[in-house]
Design a protein around this motif. Structure first.
Motif, PDB file in Angstrom:
ATOM      1  N   THR A 153       0.820  -1.212   0.000  1.00 30.34           N
ATOM      2  CA  THR A 153       0.000   0.000   0.000  1.00 30.34           C
ATOM      3  C   THR A 153       0.855   1.263   0.000  1.00 30.34           C
ATOM      4  N   GLN A 154       2.044   1.224   0.588  1.00 29.86           N
ATOM      5  CA  GLN A 154       2.876   2.426   0.600  1.00 29.86           C
ATOM      6  C   GLN A 154       3.306   2.818  -0.810  1.00 29.86           C
ATOM      7  N   TYR A 155       3.515   1.838  -1.686  1.00 26.33           N
ATOM      8  CA  TYR A 155       3.849   2.154  -3.069  1.00 26.33           C
ATOM      9  C   TYR A 155       2.651   2.751  -3.800  1.00 26.33           C
ATOM     10  N   ALA A 156       1.470   2.212  -3.546  1.00 25.80           N
ATOM     11  CA  ALA A 156       0.268   2.768  -4.174  1.00 25.80           C
ATOM     12  C   ALA A 156       0.051   4.211  -3.730  1.00 25.80           C
ATOM     13  N   LEU A 157       0.261   4.501  -2.452  1.00 26.94           N
ATOM     14  CA  LEU A 157       0.125   5.870  -1.957  1.00 26.94           C
ATOM     15  C   LEU A 157       1.200   6.773  -2.549  1.00 26.94           C
ATOM     16  N   GLY A 158       2.432   6.278  -2.600  1.00 28.19           N
ATOM     17  CA  GLY A 158       3.523   7.069  -3.155  1.00 28.19           C
ATOM     18  C   GLY A 158       3.306   7.392  -4.621  1.00 28.19           C
ATOM     19  N   LEU A 159       2.826   6.426  -5.392  1.00 27.72           N
ATOM     20  CA  LEU A 159       2.582   6.651  -6.817  1.00 27.72           C
ATOM     21  C   LEU A 159       1.452   7.646  -7.051  1.00 27.72           C
ATOM     22  N   SER A 160       0.524   7.746  -6.107  1.00 29.39           N
ATOM     23  CA  SER A 160      -0.583   8.699  -6.270  1.00 29.39           C
ATOM     24  C   SER A 160      -0.128  10.142  -6.095  1.00 29.39           C
ATOM     25  N   LEU A 161       1.064  10.344  -5.547  1.00 31.14           N
ATOM     26  CA  LEU A 161       1.555  11.691  -5.277  1.00 31.14           C
ATOM     27  C   LEU A 161       2.128  12.386  -6.509  1.00 31.14           C
ATOM     28  N   THR A 162       2.354  11.640  -7.592  1.00 31.13           N
ATOM     29  CA  THR A 162       3.089  12.237  -8.705  1.00 31.13           C
ATOM     30  C   THR A 162       2.659  11.634 -10.036  1.00 31.13           C
ATOM     31  N   SER A 163       3.173  12.229 -11.099  1.00 32.93           N
ATOM     32  CA  SER A 163       2.918  11.723 -12.444  1.00 32.93           C
ATOM     33  C   SER A 163       3.848  10.561 -12.752  1.00 32.93           C
ATOM     34  N   GLU A 164       3.559   9.861 -13.840  1.00 35.00           N
ATOM     35  CA  GLU A 164       4.299   8.645 -14.176  1.00 35.00           C
ATOM     36  C   GLU A 164       5.796   8.895 -14.371  1.00 35.00           C
ATOM     37  N   ASN A 165       6.159  10.009 -15.016  1.00 31.29           N
ATOM     38  CA  ASN A 165       7.563  10.233 -15.339  1.00 31.29           C
ATOM     39  C   ASN A 165       8.408  10.631 -14.135  1.00 31.29           C
ATOM     40  N   LYS A 166       7.772  10.821 -12.972  1.00 34.64           N
ATOM     41  CA  LYS A 166       8.522  11.130 -11.756  1.00 34.64           C
ATOM     42  C   LYS A 166       8.332  10.061 -10.676  1.00 34.64           C
TER      43      LYS A 166
ATOM     44  N   ALA B 221       7.815  -1.739  -9.319  1.00 36.93           N
ATOM     45  CA  ALA B 221       6.596  -0.929  -9.146  1.00 36.93           C
ATOM     46  C   ALA B 221       6.468   0.134 -10.238  1.00 36.93           C
ATOM     47  N   THR B 222       7.574   0.803 -10.588  1.00 35.98           N
ATOM     48  CA  THR B 222       7.487   1.823 -11.642  1.00 35.98           C
ATOM     49  C   THR B 222       7.220   1.185 -13.004  1.00 35.98           C
ATOM     50  N   TYR B 223       7.758  -0.022 -13.237  1.00 39.87           N
ATOM     51  CA  TYR B 223       7.446  -0.741 -14.475  1.00 39.87           C
ATOM     52  C   TYR B 223       5.953  -1.060 -14.525  1.00 39.87           C
ATOM     53  N   LEU B 224       5.407  -1.556 -13.409  1.00 38.24           N
ATOM     54  CA  LEU B 224       3.985  -1.895 -13.368  1.00 38.24           C
ATOM     55  C   LEU B 224       3.132  -0.677 -13.665  1.00 38.24           C
ATOM     56  N   ARG B 225       3.501   0.471 -13.115  1.00 35.46           N
ATOM     57  CA  ARG B 225       2.702   1.664 -13.353  1.00 35.46           C
ATOM     58  C   ARG B 225       2.681   2.040 -14.831  1.00 35.46           C
ATOM     59  N   LYS B 226       3.780   1.808 -15.534  1.00 37.04           N
ATOM     60  CA  LYS B 226       3.863   2.186 -16.939  1.00 37.04           C
ATOM     61  C   LYS B 226       3.028   1.290 -17.846  1.00 37.04           C
ATOM     62  N   VAL B 227       2.695   0.082 -17.384  1.00 33.53           N
ATOM     63  CA  VAL B 227       1.964  -0.848 -18.253  1.00 33.53           C
ATOM     64  C   VAL B 227       0.545  -1.119 -17.785  1.00 33.53           C
ATOM     65  N   SER B 228       0.174  -0.690 -16.576  1.00 30.33           N
ATOM     66  CA  SER B 228      -1.125  -1.075 -16.022  1.00 30.33           C
ATOM     67  C   SER B 228      -2.107   0.083 -16.013  1.00 30.33           C
ATOM     68  N   ALA B 229      -3.386  -0.269 -15.958  1.00 29.67           N
ATOM     69  CA  ALA B 229      -4.441   0.719 -15.761  1.00 29.67           C
ATOM     70  C   ALA B 229      -4.396   1.215 -14.321  1.00 29.67           C
ATOM     71  N   ALA B 230      -4.873   2.435 -14.094  1.00 31.70           N
ATOM     72  CA  ALA B 230      -4.792   3.038 -12.766  1.00 31.70           C
ATOM     73  C   ALA B 230      -5.507   2.198 -11.710  1.00 31.70           C
ATOM     74  N   ASP B 231      -6.676   1.656 -12.060  1.00 30.37           N
ATOM     75  CA  ASP B 231      -7.432   0.862 -11.100  1.00 30.37           C
ATOM     76  C   ASP B 231      -6.756  -0.457 -10.758  1.00 30.37           C
ATOM     77  N   ASP B 232      -5.812  -0.879 -11.591  1.00 29.69           N
ATOM     78  CA  ASP B 232      -5.153  -2.174 -11.383  1.00 29.69           C
ATOM     79  C   ASP B 232      -3.899  -2.085 -10.529  1.00 29.69           C
TER      80      ASP B 232
END
Length: 417
Positions: free
Chosen positions: A122-135, A323-334
């Motif tokens: 969950t900490q990664y999901a929260l951290g990823l919500s703080l910024t755009s994909e390229n950061k 985690a950053t790889y997953l964000r680049k290939v997955s839908a936001a809800d996933d």
């Protein structure tokens, strides 16, 4: 080091501050517990080498069940789920010192593990919500640095406390529990964010997600679990049992590791953003092979300490890069349920591998499990060569990108008209 960029929206800034406080307190709690737990098992509970593998397997059962736990609480928002998990961690840590044997410590290990493994994703999901994909890499790298900074403060305290006999094991576990509870309070009212923007509603979470486009993330998670749990089970045990290091010596080693990681975490995160997961994870897995092989082959306490430090220093990069790889290939809800699936896969291996390695220790030296860990790292090198996020996006993610592009084009046309 500026943790929050100038001009950040107040709500996002508040989210950053809450995340920083939570991450620092969580890091302090984890470090305080990890700093003394191996010596506690060895000196107080008198656990033997194979039992270290068995207790690790018990500890990893909640990690294996995480996908089901997350699915059960999928209606609960991620911040509240994180806070609940940290409360469980606090309870588990606080009662560790009341144990007298392998079986009396096991329940508290399971409770704390359930909390720890939930926060792990969950900490990664929260951290990823703080910024755009390229950061994403930069933000997760910053959070890793904060985590290590909190751990560093705790380890310095433990080093002094045990050197001057200010504390024993039981008060240390209680302090770790209090720190975990502080982290729970800090994150409970985390704002609704998505891609660094405040949104009216929480991101919807699917209770259970398994998709073929995310297979390389799953492969990396499984291999990471196999390798990591061998080292996690026996890395410190070798230093304590084979080389005779006490709590102050272990604290000094971990202080060095945490200091280096704290100073370099954000920079390494930026490297992931700049060079991509394929390059960084490839180098990291080669470094794992070198560290694990050196740990097994060279019979010298200083070299073993160096290999331990190298391994621990690079270890967070695997999860950040995946985690950053997953964000680049997955839908936001996933993202959140997929992170949970990754943790589950890590610990599917973690249940089997420590038991097998502990069994092996009954017949051969500790070197063999470390060579097995090298094999997993070698396989991961080949998997990372297959990563290509630009061409591996899930259909749901492609649809999201097309909808976002169409909305942007429509806004541009309206502004021009």
């Amino acid at each position: 080091m500026r943790l929050i960029a100038e001009g950040t929206h107040p709500t996002v800034r508040r989210g950053y501050i809450m995340m920083i406080v939570m991450t620092a307190a969580f890091g302090m709690a984890m470090a305080a517990q990890q700093n003394v737990i191996t010596n506690y098992f060895e000196d107080v509970l008198k656990l033997k080498g194979p039992q270290f593998g068995y207790i690790t397997a018990i500890r990893e059962v909640p990690g294996f069940l995480l996908i089901f736990i997350t699915a059960l609480f999928y209606r609960l928002s991620i911040p509240k789920l994180t806070a609940l998990a940290l409360v469980l961690l606090a309870v588990g840590y606080a009662f560790l010192g009341a144990s007298t044997s392998f079986w009396t410590v096991a329940p508290w290990v399971v409770i704390s593990s359930m909390g720890y493994h939930t926060v792990l994703q969950t900490q990664y999901a929260l951290g990823l919500s703080l910024t755009s994909e390229n950061k994403s890499g930069s933000v997760l790298g910053t959070m890793s640095a904060v985590n290590f900074g909190g751990g560093l403060a705790a380890m310095i305290f433990i080093l002094l406390a045990f050197h001057f006999h200010w504390l024993s094991y039981n008060p240390t576990f209680i302090i770790a529990g209090v720190l975990a509870f502080i982290a729970a309070v800090a994150i409970f009212r985390f704002p609704n964010l998505r891609d660094g923007q405040e949104v009216a509603q929480r991101v919807r979470r699917e209770p259970f997600v398994v998709r073929r486009p995310y297979r390389f993330y799953y492969y990396l998670s499984l291999l990471d679990g196999c390798r990591q749990q061998i080292f996690f089970s026996f890395g410190l045990w070798v230093l304590v049992n084979h080389y005779g290091l006490d709590v102050p010596a272990i604290s000094a080693l971990l202080i060095v590791v945490n200091l280096l990681a704290m100073l370099s975490g954000r920079r390494i995160g930026r490297m992931i953003d700049s060079y991509g997961e394929k390059q960084i994870l490839g180098v990291v897995n080669v470094a794992y092979v070198v560290a694990l092989a050196g740990y097994a082959i060279v019979q010298n306490v200083y070299f073993a300490g160096l290999c331990y430090a190298i391994y621990q220093f690079i270890s967070p990069l695997s999860s950040v890069g995946a985690a950053t790889y997953l964000r680049k290939v997955s839908a936001a809800d996933d993202i959140a349920p997929s992170l949970a699936m990754g943790v589950t896969l890590q610990h599917a291996a973690a249940i089997v591998v420590p038991i097998a390695a502990g069994f092996i220790l009954n017949y051969v030296g500790y070197q063999i499990p470390f060579f097995i860990a090298c094999v997993f790292a070698c396989i991961a090198v080949f998997v990372t060569r297959k990563l290509d996020p630009a061409h591996q996006k899930a259909p749901q993610r492609i649809a999201e990108d097309e909808a976002r592009a169409a909305a942007h084009e429509a806004a541009s046309v309206a502004a021009a008209g």
